[in-house]
Design a protein around this motif. Structure first.
Motif, PDB file in Angstrom:
ATOM      1  N   GLU A   9       0.833  -1.210   0.000  1.00 57.46           N
ATOM      2  CA  GLU A   9       0.000   0.000   0.000  1.00 57.46           C
ATOM      3  C   GLU A   9       0.868   1.260   0.000  1.00 57.46           C
ATOM      4  O   GLU A   9       0.647   2.183  -0.775  1.00 57.46           O
ATOM      5  CB  GLU A   9      -0.928  -0.021   1.221  1.00 57.46           C
ATOM      6  CG  GLU A   9      -1.809   1.190   1.348  1.00 57.46           C
ATOM      7  CD  GLU A   9      -2.864   1.299   0.264  1.00 57.46           C
ATOM      8  OE1 GLU A   9      -3.289   2.434  -0.011  1.00 57.46           O
ATOM      9  OE2 GLU A   9      -3.244   0.272  -0.313  1.00 57.46           O
ATOM     10  N   VAL A  10       1.870   1.284   0.873  1.00 60.67           N
ATOM     11  CA  VAL A  10       2.743   2.464   0.959  1.00 60.67           C
ATOM     12  C   VAL A  10       3.540   2.629  -0.336  1.00 60.67           C
ATOM     13  O   VAL A  10       3.694   3.745  -0.835  1.00 60.67           O
ATOM     14  CB  VAL A  10       3.675   2.381   2.189  1.00 60.67           C
ATOM     15  CG1 VAL A  10       4.737   3.468   2.161  1.00 60.67           C
ATOM     16  CG2 VAL A  10       2.857   2.467   3.478  1.00 60.67           C
ATOM     17  N   ALA A  11       4.019   1.520  -0.890  1.00 60.42           N
ATOM     18  CA  ALA A  11       4.772   1.602  -2.150  1.00 60.42           C
ATOM     19  C   ALA A  11       3.883   2.165  -3.265  1.00 60.42           C
ATOM     20  O   ALA A  11       4.301   3.058  -4.019  1.00 60.42           O
ATOM     21  CB  ALA A  11       5.306   0.222  -2.537  1.00 60.42           C
ATOM     22  N   GLN A  12       2.670   1.657  -3.356  1.00 58.64           N
ATOM     23  CA  GLN A  12       1.764   2.136  -4.408  1.00 58.64           C
ATOM     24  C   GLN A  12       1.467   3.624  -4.225  1.00 58.64           C
ATOM     25  O   GLN A  12       1.523   4.400  -5.182  1.00 58.64           O
ATOM     26  CB  GLN A  12       0.462   1.325  -4.378  1.00 58.64           C
ATOM     27  CG  GLN A  12      -0.499   1.737  -5.474  1.00 58.64           C
ATOM     28  CD  GLN A  12      -1.767   0.889  -5.456  1.00 58.64           C
ATOM     29  OE1 GLN A  12      -2.030   0.158  -4.519  1.00 58.64           O
ATOM     30  NE2 GLN A  12      -2.541   0.996  -6.508  1.00 58.64           N
ATOM     31  N   ILE A  21       9.879  10.410  -0.271  1.00 59.19           N
ATOM     32  CA  ILE A  21       8.404  10.389  -0.336  1.00 59.19           C
ATOM     33  C   ILE A  21       7.875   9.191   0.441  1.00 59.19           C
ATOM     34  O   ILE A  21       6.928   9.299   1.225  1.00 59.19           O
ATOM     35  CB  ILE A  21       7.918  10.366  -1.802  1.00 59.19           C
ATOM     36  CG1 ILE A  21       8.280  11.671  -2.504  1.00 59.19           C
ATOM     37  CG2 ILE A  21       6.412  10.109  -1.873  1.00 59.19           C
ATOM     38  CD1 ILE A  21       8.039  11.668  -4.004  1.00 59.19           C
ATOM     39  N   ALA A  22       8.505   8.025   0.244  1.00 56.94           N
ATOM     40  CA  ALA A  22       8.078   6.813   0.953  1.00 56.94           C
ATOM     41  C   ALA A  22       8.205   7.006   2.460  1.00 56.94           C
ATOM     42  O   ALA A  22       7.333   6.561   3.220  1.00 56.94           O
ATOM     43  CB  ALA A  22       8.909   5.612   0.491  1.00 56.94           C
ATOM     44  N   MET A  46       5.308   8.928   3.608  1.00 56.58           N
ATOM     45  CA  MET A  46       4.119   8.061   3.555  1.00 56.58           C
ATOM     46  C   MET A  46       4.105   7.102   4.755  1.00 56.58           C
ATOM     47  O   MET A  46       3.059   6.866   5.351  1.00 56.58           O
ATOM     48  CB  MET A  46       4.091   7.246   2.265  1.00 56.58           C
ATOM     49  CG  MET A  46       3.886   8.064   1.030  1.00 56.58           C
ATOM     50  SD  MET A  46       2.215   8.720   1.038  1.00 56.58           S
ATOM     51  CE  MET A  46       2.127   9.347  -0.590  1.00 56.58           C
ATOM     52  N   LEU A  47       5.272   6.566   5.087  1.00 58.82           N
ATOM     53  CA  LEU A  47       5.372   5.675   6.245  1.00 58.82           C
ATOM     54  C   LEU A  47       5.009   6.401   7.533  1.00 58.82           C
ATOM     55  O   LEU A  47       4.275   5.867   8.372  1.00 58.82           O
ATOM     56  CB  LEU A  47       6.789   5.104   6.363  1.00 58.82           C
ATOM     57  CG  LEU A  47       7.101   3.893   5.507  1.00 58.82           C
ATOM     58  CD1 LEU A  47       8.601   3.646   5.471  1.00 58.82           C
ATOM     59  CD2 LEU A  47       6.378   2.665   6.033  1.00 58.82           C
ATOM     60  N   LEU A  48       5.527   7.594   7.701  1.00 54.43           N
ATOM     61  CA  LEU A  48       5.201   8.368   8.897  1.00 54.43           C
ATOM     62  C   LEU A  48       3.701   8.641   8.988  1.00 54.43           C
ATOM     63  O   LEU A  48       3.109   8.531  10.066  1.00 54.43           O
ATOM     64  CB  LEU A  48       5.974   9.687   8.916  1.00 54.43           C
ATOM     65  CG  LEU A  48       7.477   9.568   9.173  1.00 54.43           C
ATOM     66  CD1 LEU A  48       8.150  10.933   9.028  1.00 54.43           C
ATOM     67  CD2 LEU A  48       7.734   8.991  10.553  1.00 54.43           C
ATOM     68  N   ALA A  49       3.106   8.983   7.858  1.00 58.06           N
ATOM     69  CA  ALA A  49       1.658   9.221   7.843  1.00 58.06           C
ATOM     70  C   ALA A  49       0.912   7.935   8.197  1.00 58.06           C
ATOM     71  O   ALA A  49      -0.056   7.961   8.969  1.00 58.06           O
ATOM     72  CB  ALA A  49       1.221   9.740   6.473  1.00 58.06           C
TER      73      ALA A  49
END
Length: 166
Positions: A45-48, A74-75, A78-81
């Motif tokens: 999901e995070v990668a997409q 960016i990833a 996204m991980l932090l979010a």
């Protein structure tokens, strides 16, 4: 064609040129994400979402710099979010569980109290059954059909104080 050429084409509107970028970098990016996120579904999901966000912001990428490093940044965001969402969900689940436990406890205590009141009522009835009929009648008049002490005293020719202690 190298990655910089594909990025240049994608930035100029050639959507098809972004696919090979994803294909080339997705394995490395998933490995990077998996180092911080052991759940395989979340890694995907995070990668997409990272590739989508990168595509939406290709205009922010500075050509000639390391694209993969930009993608990892960016990833990371996204991980932090995602971790923040999980933290919030866990907190909400803990609150919900505490609410359910409190509700169950209140219901249990109410049932226990109700059972105790029933036991006491049965014990009281047993005691009342042992009294002489005239005393039972006085108690019923005073407590079941709340009649004023003065009226009861008048009917049985006793003082109010005598009715209160009888």
């Amino acid at each position: 064609m190298d990655i910089e050429d594909m990025i240049r084409k994608a930035r100029s509107g050639d959507v098809e040129s972004y696919g090979p970028i994803v294909t080339e970098l997705q394995g490395r990016l998933r490995t990077f994400i998996a180092a911080f996120c052991p759940d395989r579904d979340q890694v995907d999901e995070v990668a997409q979402r990272t590739f989508i966000r990168a595509y939406e912001h290709l205009g922010d990428y500075k050509p000639g710099t390391r694209f993969y490093a930009w993608l990892k940044a960016i990833a990371g965001k996204m991980l932090l979010a995602e971790l923040e969402v999980q933290r919030r969900e866990a907190r909400n689940q803990r609150r919900h569980l505490a609410h359910l436990e409190a509700t169950a406890c209140r219901e249990h205590l109410a049932t226990e109290a109700s059972d105790r009141r029933l036991e006491l009522a049965e014990a009281l009835q047993t005691c009342l059954d042992k009294l002489p009929a005239r005393h039972r009648q006085l108690i019923r008049r005073r407590y079941e059909e709340p009649e004023p002490v003065a009226a009861i005293a008048r009917d049985i020719n006793r003082s109010e104080g005598g009715v209160k202690v009888t």
